[in-house]
Design a protein around this motif. Structure first.
Motif, PDB file in Angstrom:
ATOM      1  N   TYR A 155      15.707  -8.904 -13.261  1.00  0.00           N
ATOM      2  CA  TYR A 155      16.116  -9.854 -12.228  1.00  0.00           C
ATOM      3  C   TYR A 155      17.618 -10.147 -12.261  1.00  0.00           C
ATOM      4  N   TYR A 160      19.686  -4.950  -8.895  1.00  0.00           N
ATOM      5  CA  TYR A 160      18.391  -5.459  -8.452  1.00  0.00           C
ATOM      6  C   TYR A 160      18.548  -6.018  -7.036  1.00  0.00           C
ATOM      7  N   TYR A 162      15.795  -6.645  -4.731  1.00  0.00           N
ATOM      8  CA  TYR A 162      14.599  -7.194  -4.095  1.00  0.00           C
ATOM      9  C   TYR A 162      14.747  -8.700  -3.913  1.00  0.00           C
ATOM     10  N   ARG A 163      14.049  -9.231  -2.923  1.00  0.00           N
ATOM     11  CA  ARG A 163      14.157 -10.648  -2.624  1.00  0.00           C
ATOM     12  C   ARG A 163      13.572 -11.490  -3.765  1.00  0.00           C
ATOM     13  N   THR A 183       4.499 -10.695  -5.214  1.00  0.00           N
ATOM     14  CA  THR A 183       5.524  -9.999  -4.435  1.00  0.00           C
ATOM     15  C   THR A 183       5.703  -8.570  -4.930  1.00  0.00           C
ATOM     16  N   GLU A 185       8.001  -4.966  -5.546  1.00  0.00           N
ATOM     17  CA  GLU A 185       9.302  -4.346  -5.824  1.00  0.00           C
ATOM     18  C   GLU A 185       9.028  -2.906  -6.235  1.00  0.00           C
ATOM     19  N   GLN A 186      10.061  -2.087  -6.209  1.00  0.00           N
ATOM     20  CA  GLN A 186       9.961  -0.680  -6.573  1.00  0.00           C
ATOM     21  C   GLN A 186       9.105   0.068  -5.554  1.00  0.00           C
ATOM     22  N   LYS A 233       5.512  -7.234   3.667  1.00  0.00           N
ATOM     23  CA  LYS A 233       6.595  -7.389   2.698  1.00  0.00           C
ATOM     24  C   LYS A 233       7.809  -8.013   3.382  1.00  0.00           C
ATOM     25  N   ASP A 234       8.407  -8.988   2.708  1.00  0.00           N
ATOM     26  CA  ASP A 234       9.570  -9.720   3.230  1.00  0.00           C
ATOM     27  C   ASP A 234       9.243 -10.509   4.488  1.00  0.00           C
ATOM     28  N   SER A 246       6.158 -11.323  -9.395  1.00  0.00           N
ATOM     29  CA  SER A 246       6.253  -9.914  -9.000  1.00  0.00           C
ATOM     30  C   SER A 246       5.047  -9.169  -9.555  1.00  0.00           C
TER      31      SER A 246
END
Length: 451
Positions: A155, A160, A162-163, A183, A185-186, A233-234, A246
Motif C-alpha cells: 500500500y 501502487y 489501486y484505489r 476490493t 487489485e492486480q 470495480k471502482d 483487499s
C-alpha cells in the motif's frame, strides 16, 4: 570508492565527443554503457562497462551497472559476482545491496537474498519496497505467516495505483453483524486465486459481503456461496460497509500457512455457456482434447519472461489422438494467423467472450497445457487437469521445487532450470503427453467386462 548520487545524464553525442578527447575515462565509458543499454544495445554496453573497469577496477558504480545488465540478460552467476564486488566497494550504499538482492532473487537463491534484505531493512526501515521484496522471498520459501505480513507494505509503494477505500481496513478482528466490502487489485489470475476466501467470510460472522468485480468474471462468480452482492470495480458511490479489505489481504487475515491453504472456490458455469462450449468442441472423437495458452496479458511487467511462443506448442499436434484447442486471447492470438493452412489447432479465442465461456470449454477438456496466466488459475479452480509451464523463478504460489502446488490440486508444474531454457520443459511435456495419449488409446480399446 564510494558510490555517488546520480548526476544529470548527458546525451549520447556528448559522451562520444568527450570520449574522443578522453578515450580512457572510466566515467565516460560508464556513461556510454548506460546510454547504449537504454538503446537496447546490451552487448555493446557490457563491452564499455568492461573497458571502464579496466581503467578503474574499484569503480563501484560500474560494477553495479554490470550487475544490473547481467541480471537483465539472464547471466545470474555473473550478476551476483559483480554485485558482490559493488557491495564490497560501497558496503553502506543501499543501491549496491538492493541490486545484489535483485540478482540473488532472479537466480533463485532466496536464503542469501533474505539475509541481504534483512540488512537493507535495517539500513532503511522506512522503505516499503524492501519489506515488499522480503515478502516475495518469504512467500517463495513457504513462510506464509511472515510473507503475508510483509505483503501488506504494498500500500505504501509509489507504484501502487489501486484505489484505497475510505474507512477502516479489516485487521482480522471479529466481524459479527458487520458489512464487509472486498476490493480488487492486480489481475484476473489473482482474483481467481484469492476467491477461495470469499465464502469463508460468513463463518467470521459477517452479515453482508460485498465484492468488487470486473465484468469478465461476473457470470462465473454470480452464484458464489457467501457473497451477497457484487459491484463494478471502482464503482461510485460505493455501497454502505463497516470495514473493507483487499482480496489480496485475505490470506493474512485468515492466518494461512502452506499447510492450511483452503481449496479453490466453487465456480458456477452457466448452462448457456456449457451449451456453447459443446458446440465449439464438437462431437467426442475419442482423442485427448487439450487446450493451450502460451501467453498472459502483455500489460503484466514480466510477461515476456513467463510467456513463450505458439511455435513451441506445435510439436503436440503431431502426437496421435491429441486434438489441440487454442484458448489464447489478446494480441498473441495473431500468431495463429501465421500458421500454415491445415495446422490442426482449433482457435477458440474469438468465441470466448468472458471467463464463463472459457470455463465452460475448460471443464469439457481433458487437459490444459499452458504458461502461467489467469487460465491456469481458472483450470485449477475447476479441477481440470492443467500442466503449467513456469519460468525458473515463478509466481510465489509455485515455490521453487516440486511438481505440485498446494493452491491447485489438479495442477502439475513443469519448471525451467537455472539456465532459463524452455526447450527441456517442452521435451518433458511432449514425453508425458505422448504417454497420456497412449494410455487413453489403450483404455478405449480395452473390452468391457460383463457384469
Amino acid at each position: 570508492m564510494t558510490m555517488q548520487p546520480p548526476q544529470p545524464q548527458p546525451t549520447l553525442a556528448e559522451v562520444k565527443r568527450f570520449l574522443a578527447e578522453h578515450p580512457g575515462d572510466s566515467d565516460g565509458l560508464n556513461s556510454l554503457g548506460v546510454l547504449l543499454n537504454q538503446e537496447g544495445e546490451r552487448e555493446a554496453a557490457i563491452l564499455h562497462y568492461r573497458r571502464a573497469l579496466a581503467a578503474a577496477p574499484d569503480h563501484a558504480v560500474v560494477w553495479n551497472n554490470l550487475a544490473l545488465i547481467s541480471t537483465a540478460t539472464g547471466r545470474h552467476v555473473r550478476a551476483i559476482a559483480c554485485a558482490r564486488v559493488a557491495v564490497a566497494l560501497a558496503p553502506d550504499h543501499p543501491t549496491a545491496c538492493l541490486n545484489l538482492s535483485a540478482a540473488l532473487y532472479k537466480s533463485g537463491d532466496f536464503a542469501t537474498d533474505l539475509t541481504v534484505l534483512e540488512r537493507l531493512v535495517r539500513l532503511q526501515p522506512d522503505n516499503p519496497s524492501l519489506a515488499w521484496g522480503r515478502a516475495q522471498v518469504r512467500l517463495h520459501q513457504g513462510d506464509y505467516a511472515q510473507g503475508f505480513a510483509d505483503y501488506e507494505t504494498r500500500y505504501w509503494l509509489r507504484e501502487y495505483h489501486y484505489r484505497i477505500h475510505q474507512g477502516p481496513r479489516w485487521a482480522g478482528e471479529p466481524l459479527d453483524g458487520r458489512f464487509v466490502m472486498v476490493t480488487l487489485e492486480q489481475g484476473f489470475g489473482d482474483t481467481l486465486l484469492m476467491a477461495r476466501y470469499l465464502p469463508m467470510l460468513k463463518a467470521r460472522g459477517v452479515r453482508r459481503v460485498i465484492v468488487e468485480l470486473r465484468d469478465e468474471l461476473r457470470r462465473l462468480f454470480a452464484a458464489m456461496e457467501g457473497v451477497d452482492a457484487f459491484i463494478a470495480k471502482d464503482a461510485a458511490p460505493t455501497p454502505i460497509y463497516h470495514v473493507h479489505t483487499s482480496i489480496m489481504s485475505l490470506p493474512l487475515r485468515f492466518g494461512t500457512t502452506i499447510d492450511s491453504v483452503p481449496p479453490p472456490v466453487r465456480l458456477t458455469v452457466p448452462d448457456e455457456a456449457r451449451a456453447k462450449a459443446a458446440r465449439l468442441l464438437g462431437a467426442d472423437g475419442g482423442g485427448l482434447k487439450v487446450g493451450i495458452v502460451w501467453s498472459g496479458s502483455d500489460a503484466f511487467a514480466d510477461n515476456a519472461i513467463r510467456a513463450t511462443s505458439l511455435k513451441r506448442f506445435l510439436r503436440f499436434a503431431r502426437i496421435p489422438e491429441v486434438c489441440l484447442y487454442s484458448l489464447q486471447k489478446g494480441p498473441p492470438e495473431e500468431e495463429l494467423s501465421a500458421l500454415p493452412s491445415g495446422t490442426p489447432i482449433t482457435a477458440l479465442g474469438p468465441e470466448l467472450e468472458d471467463f464463463a465461456d472459457t470455463a465452460a470449454v475448460v471443464e469439457q477438456l481433458d487437459l490444459v497445457i499452458m504458461t502461467d496466466s489467469s487460465v491456469a488459475h481458472l483450470a485449477g479452480s475447476l479441477g481440470t487437469p492443467v500442466w503449467t509451464l513456469i519460468q525458473h523463478v515463478p509466481y510465489w504460489i509455485y515455490g521453487m521445487s516440486g511438481a505440485t502446488t498446494p493452491w491447485y490440486p489438479s495442477m502439475r508444474l513443469y519448471r525451467q532450470g537455472p539456465e532459463e531454457d524452455w526447450e527441456p520443459v517442452f521435451d518433458a511435456v511432449e514425453r508425458d503427453l505422448h504417454a497420456l495419449a497412449e494410455r487413453r488409446a489403450a483404455d478405449l480399446l480395452e473390452p468391457c467386462s460383463n457384469p
